[in-house]
Design a protein around this motif. Sequence first.
Motif, PDB file in Angstrom:
ATOM      1  N   GLY A  35     -10.836 -10.666   2.703  1.00  0.00           N
ATOM      2  CA  GLY A  35     -10.250 -10.771   1.377  1.00  0.00           C
ATOM      3  C   GLY A  35      -9.029  -9.903   1.174  1.00  0.00           C
ATOM      4  O   GLY A  35      -8.406  -9.943   0.110  1.00  0.00           O
ATOM      5  N   LEU A  36      -8.652  -9.130   2.174  1.00  0.00           N
ATOM      6  CA  LEU A  36      -7.415  -8.335   2.081  1.00  0.00           C
ATOM      7  C   LEU A  36      -6.205  -9.269   2.098  1.00  0.00           C
ATOM      8  O   LEU A  36      -6.096 -10.144   2.960  1.00  0.00           O
ATOM      9  CB  LEU A  36      -7.324  -7.364   3.271  1.00  0.00           C
ATOM     10  N   ILE A  37      -5.332  -9.092   1.122  1.00  0.00           N
ATOM     11  CA  ILE A  37      -4.110  -9.899   1.030  1.00  0.00           C
ATOM     12  C   ILE A  37      -2.918  -8.939   0.951  1.00  0.00           C
ATOM     13  O   ILE A  37      -3.033  -7.858   0.350  1.00  0.00           O
ATOM     14  CB  ILE A  37      -4.149 -10.803  -0.234  1.00  0.00           C
ATOM     15  N   ARG A  38      -1.810  -9.330   1.545  1.00  0.00           N
ATOM     16  CA  ARG A  38      -0.591  -8.515   1.420  1.00  0.00           C
ATOM     17  C   ARG A  38       0.499  -9.311   0.717  1.00  0.00           C
ATOM     18  O   ARG A  38       0.637 -10.512   0.930  1.00  0.00           O
ATOM     19  CB  ARG A  38      -0.086  -8.071   2.801  1.00  0.00           C
ATOM     20  N   PRO A  89       7.974   0.790   7.546  1.00  0.00           N
ATOM     21  CA  PRO A  89       8.629   1.076   6.251  1.00  0.00           C
ATOM     22  C   PRO A  89       9.429  -0.116   5.722  1.00  0.00           C
ATOM     23  O   PRO A  89      10.640  -0.052   5.528  1.00  0.00           O
ATOM     24  CB  PRO A  89       9.522   2.282   6.572  1.00  0.00           C
ATOM     25  N   HIS A  90       8.712  -1.196   5.517  1.00  0.00           N
ATOM     26  CA  HIS A  90       9.245  -2.441   4.949  1.00  0.00           C
ATOM     27  C   HIS A  90       8.309  -2.756   3.787  1.00  0.00           C
ATOM     28  O   HIS A  90       7.101  -2.931   3.996  1.00  0.00           O
ATOM     29  CB  HIS A  90       9.215  -3.529   6.039  1.00  0.00           C
ATOM     30  N   LEU A  91       8.880  -2.834   2.592  1.00  0.00           N
ATOM     31  CA  LEU A  91       8.101  -2.870   1.354  1.00  0.00           C
ATOM     32  C   LEU A  91       7.007  -3.947   1.368  1.00  0.00           C
ATOM     33  O   LEU A  91       7.290  -5.141   1.469  1.00  0.00           O
ATOM     34  CB  LEU A  91       9.072  -3.118   0.190  1.00  0.00           C
ATOM     35  N   HIS A  92       5.755  -3.511   1.261  1.00  0.00           N
ATOM     36  CA  HIS A  92       4.630  -4.450   1.201  1.00  0.00           C
ATOM     37  C   HIS A  92       3.461  -3.791   0.472  1.00  0.00           C
ATOM     38  O   HIS A  92       3.256  -2.591   0.565  1.00  0.00           O
ATOM     39  CB  HIS A  92       4.202  -4.898   2.611  1.00  0.00           C
ATOM     40  N   TRP A  93       2.721  -4.631  -0.243  1.00  0.00           N
ATOM     41  CA  TRP A  93       1.534  -4.181  -0.978  1.00  0.00           C
ATOM     42  C   TRP A  93       0.277  -4.681  -0.291  1.00  0.00           C
ATOM     43  O   TRP A  93       0.205  -5.834   0.144  1.00  0.00           O
ATOM     44  CB  TRP A  93       1.558  -4.715  -2.412  1.00  0.00           C
ATOM     45  N   HIS A  94      -0.726  -3.808  -0.244  1.00  0.00           N
ATOM     46  CA  HIS A  94      -2.062  -4.202   0.175  1.00  0.00           C
ATOM     47  C   HIS A  94      -2.899  -4.404  -1.089  1.00  0.00           C
ATOM     48  O   HIS A  94      -2.956  -3.489  -1.927  1.00  0.00           O
ATOM     49  CB  HIS A  94      -2.749  -3.099   0.986  1.00  0.00           C
ATOM     50  N   ILE A  95      -3.531  -5.554  -1.221  1.00  0.00           N
ATOM     51  CA  ILE A  95      -4.486  -5.784  -2.311  1.00  0.00           C
ATOM     52  C   ILE A  95      -5.849  -5.931  -1.620  1.00  0.00           C
ATOM     53  O   ILE A  95      -6.077  -6.889  -0.884  1.00  0.00           O
ATOM     54  CB  ILE A  95      -4.137  -7.044  -3.134  1.00  0.00           C
ATOM     55  N   ILE A  96      -6.714  -4.957  -1.853  1.00  0.00           N
ATOM     56  CA  ILE A  96      -7.911  -4.810  -1.027  1.00  0.00           C
ATOM     57  C   ILE A  96      -9.176  -4.869  -1.889  1.00  0.00           C
ATOM     58  O   ILE A  96      -9.391  -4.003  -2.741  1.00  0.00           O
ATOM     59  CB  ILE A  96      -7.895  -3.441  -0.304  1.00  0.00           C
ATOM     60  N   PRO A  97     -10.013  -5.893  -1.690  1.00  0.00           N
ATOM     61  CA  PRO A  97     -11.288  -5.902  -2.413  1.00  0.00           C
ATOM     62  C   PRO A  97     -12.233  -4.884  -1.780  1.00  0.00           C
ATOM     63  O   PRO A  97     -12.324  -4.797  -0.562  1.00  0.00           O
ATOM     64  CB  PRO A  97     -11.808  -7.327  -2.205  1.00  0.00           C
TER      65      PRO A  97
END
Lengths: 143, 143
Positions: A35-38, A89-97
């Motif tokens: 379920g981890l999405i970036r 170091p390239h802009l990215h978000w981790h959305i982690i359940p």
Amino acid sequence: MKKVDCPLCIDDGGICLVRTKQYRIVAPREPEFLGLIRVIWNDHVVEMTDLEISPRNDFMRAVYFVEESVRQMMHPDKINLASLGNVVPHLHWHIIPRWLDDSYFPLPIWGQRQREISAEKVSQRQSDEQLLMRHIQEQQLEG
Amino acid sequence: MKKVDCPLCIDDGGICLVRTKQYRIVAPREPEFLGLIRVIWNDHVVEMTDLEISPRNDFMRAVYFVEESVRQMMHPDKINLASLGNVVPHLHWHIIPRWLDDSYFPLPIWGQRQREISAEKVSQRQSDEQLLMRHIQEQQLEG
């Protein structure tokens, strides 16, 4: 702008579920983190405050959309959001359940492993992840 | 709404530099993490997507203001942003300056310690942190 030696400039970084002009939403399919999405900025930008206000807001709206989707489809006990980029170091978000019984809880997923998850739960979360990916793919995002 | 057993409902969580109706900006003064600042929602809310759009945008604007301030005053090599809340599920952001030579780099600060920092650098970052705190305090934020 692309950077020739940056892994997120030369590769999507997983299965690309949504691609806009500015960013992409990617399922890295890491078996340990179901379920981890970036959400990844397409151009090589390092920090959130390197972006102009309007594209930055577009980017965060995508993060919130993913957070909502992950909550709805994966039923986690908590969401973790992080933009680190120490290694890439390239802009990215981790959305982690996160779940109370997941392998690292209550530590961040970068901490020390705490336990095994039952095969039954892994199986449930694998099928939820399929639904999550489909749900995100069906979304029409702009920005 | 406050929650009686929540540490961030009953305490500021550090030196409060800015307080608005909705959130506060706090210096936790953790000796190991010089320049670390937290932006904390005042009410007991758990996730970003529990907030309405307008207050959520106000909150993130404060995070970006802190990121800019930390970059300007602490001269880090990288910024880490994180909203985790596994231990204290009360919405708060960590804005963390990172240096190639800091104690945990390139790991997140929740990873395993990698090295000691020189006394000279600690001293420099301590005085930068003082300037950072003053800089944030002087800001007029709304929201």
